[in-house]
Design an enzyme around this catalytic site. Structure first.
Site, PDB file in Angstrom:
ATOM      1  N   HIS A  27       0.837  -1.193   0.000  1.00 32.47           N
ATOM      2  CA  HIS A  27       0.000   0.000   0.000  1.00 32.47           C
ATOM      3  C   HIS A  27       0.878   1.251   0.000  1.00 32.47           C
ATOM      4  O   HIS A  27       2.058   1.190   0.328  1.00 32.47           O
ATOM      5  CB  HIS A  27      -0.853   0.074   1.279  1.00 32.47           C
ATOM      6  CG  HIS A  27      -1.637  -1.141   1.597  1.00 32.47           C
ATOM      7  ND1 HIS A  27      -2.995  -1.217   1.401  1.00 32.47           N
ATOM      8  CD2 HIS A  27      -1.280  -2.331   2.143  1.00 32.47           C
ATOM      9  CE1 HIS A  27      -3.442  -2.386   1.804  1.00 32.47           C
ATOM     10  NE2 HIS A  27      -2.412  -3.088   2.255  1.00 32.47           N
ATOM     11  N   THR A  29       0.555   5.207   1.929  1.00 32.86           N
ATOM     12  CA  THR A  29      -0.223   5.805   3.019  1.00 32.86           C
ATOM     13  C   THR A  29      -1.059   6.995   2.576  1.00 32.86           C
ATOM     14  O   THR A  29      -2.120   7.259   3.141  1.00 32.86           O
ATOM     15  CB  THR A  29       0.702   6.265   4.149  1.00 32.86           C
ATOM     16  OG1 THR A  29       1.636   7.225   3.619  1.00 32.86           O
ATOM     17  CG2 THR A  29       1.458   5.089   4.752  1.00 32.86           C
ATOM     18  N   GLU A  92       2.521  -0.976   4.543  1.00 39.13           N
ATOM     19  CA  GLU A  92       2.228   0.413   4.178  1.00 39.13           C
ATOM     20  C   GLU A  92       3.533   1.154   3.907  1.00 39.13           C
ATOM     21  O   GLU A  92       4.494   1.061   4.678  1.00 39.13           O
ATOM     22  CB  GLU A  92       1.476   1.123   5.304  1.00 39.13           C
ATOM     23  CG  GLU A  92       0.043   0.655   5.502  1.00 39.13           C
ATOM     24  CD  GLU A  92      -0.936   1.333   4.546  1.00 39.13           C
ATOM     25  OE1 GLU A  92      -0.484   2.181   3.748  1.00 39.13           O
ATOM     26  OE2 GLU A  92      -2.129   1.024   4.628  1.00 39.13           O
ATOM     27  N   HIS A 130      -2.370  -3.064  -3.577  1.00 39.09           N
ATOM     28  CA  HIS A 130      -3.755  -2.931  -3.128  1.00 39.09           C
ATOM     29  C   HIS A 130      -4.690  -2.786  -4.330  1.00 39.09           C
ATOM     30  O   HIS A 130      -5.783  -3.348  -4.354  1.00 39.09           O
ATOM     31  CB  HIS A 130      -3.865  -1.715  -2.211  1.00 39.09           C
ATOM     32  CG  HIS A 130      -5.046  -1.743  -1.300  1.00 39.09           C
ATOM     33  ND1 HIS A 130      -5.373  -0.678  -0.493  1.00 39.09           N
ATOM     34  CD2 HIS A 130      -5.990  -2.684  -1.054  1.00 39.09           C
ATOM     35  CE1 HIS A 130      -6.455  -0.971   0.200  1.00 39.09           C
ATOM     36  NE2 HIS A 130      -6.850  -2.178  -0.119  1.00 39.09           N
ATOM     37  N   ASP A 140      -3.455   2.318  -4.886  1.00 32.38           N
ATOM     38  CA  ASP A 140      -2.123   2.219  -4.291  1.00 32.38           C
ATOM     39  C   ASP A 140      -1.497   0.837  -4.551  1.00 32.38           C
ATOM     40  O   ASP A 140      -2.229  -0.139  -4.698  1.00 32.38           O
ATOM     41  CB  ASP A 140      -2.157   2.537  -2.791  1.00 32.38           C
ATOM     42  CG  ASP A 140      -3.159   1.718  -1.996  1.00 32.38           C
ATOM     43  OD1 ASP A 140      -4.293   1.548  -2.455  1.00 32.38           O
ATOM     44  OD2 ASP A 140      -2.796   1.241  -0.908  1.00 32.38           O
TER      45      ASP A 140
END
Length: 222
Positions: A27, A29, A92, A130, A140
């Site tokens: 991912h 953020t 992340e 993602h 993302d």
């Protein structure tokens, strides 16, 4: 790199039905800083988390034990997996999504990933973004993420090289994409956008032969 700093989040639960992770989901953020993201990922009212967070300068935190189910993926699917949270490790990355990922961040990611893959016997082909599992909801880690760097390091699946079909059409493309793992129930435009975001992030225009190439499975169109 030093080991990720343990910074526990309350936002996790058991993996359902005794599942073990066999996917890694990457991912970004899209927040002001790694510290702001860390605070949110550990805020019980936010009800989101991830196993790891990597800052732009290469610092890293672990918030959820890998054996537990972090709340990072949401609705979507990859292959035959529909409860992605129960079957994945979430990472992340501190990035707004519209800028390149700094070298220290990528170096830390490349240091963390091999251990995750080894501990859970996860093949590189199951390191995804993602947007791969939720094409209609997420973009993302975004167009600037260097997937080819991970491929060269053996930390993501190798893209295909065969030329695409002379007459591309959506049904065949969907079949090829499904074999590659893109099984989320989305329309043709969302599917094409997700595949391009991963493999041809700045491509535009209608479906073309080059969109098939990185997915492999050339036998499905030859």
């Amino acid at each position: 790199m030093t080991a990720p700093l343990w910074h526990p989040s309350p936002n996790f639960g058991p993996r359902r039905l005794g599942a073990k992770p066999d996917i890694v989901v990457i991912h970004h953020t899209a927040m002001a800083s790694a510290e702001v993201a860390l605070e949110r990922l550990c805020d019980p009212s936010a009800e989101v988390s991830a196993h790891y967070l990597i800052a732009a300068d290469g610092r890293a935190w672990q918030m959820v034990a890998e054996v537990a189910r972090a709340w990072h993926a949401g609705a979507g699917s990859w292959g035959d997996v529909t409860d992605v949270n129960s079957r994945s490790v979430g990472i992340e990355l501190d990035n707004p999504g519209d800028t390149p990922f700094p070298a220290p961040l990528m170096a830390t990611l490349e240091a963390i990933l091999p251990g995750i893959l080894r501990r859970w016997s996860i093949p590189p082909e199951r390191v995804i973004g993602h947007s791969d599992m939720a094409p209609d909801r997420k973009t993302d880690p975004g167009p600037h993420f260097d997937w080819e760097r991970l491929e060269r390091a053996g930390l993501a699946g190798q893209r295909g090289q065969d030329p695409g079909p002379d007459a591309p059409e959506p049904d065949t493309f969907r079949t090829v994409a499904r074999h590659a793992g893109y099984t989320a129930d989305v329309d043709d435009d969302a599917l094409l956008a997700a595949v391009r975001l991963r493999y041809r992030p700045f491509a535009t225009g209608p479906l073309c032969p080059q969109d098939y190439t990185p997915l492999g499975h050339a036998a499905l169109w030859t």
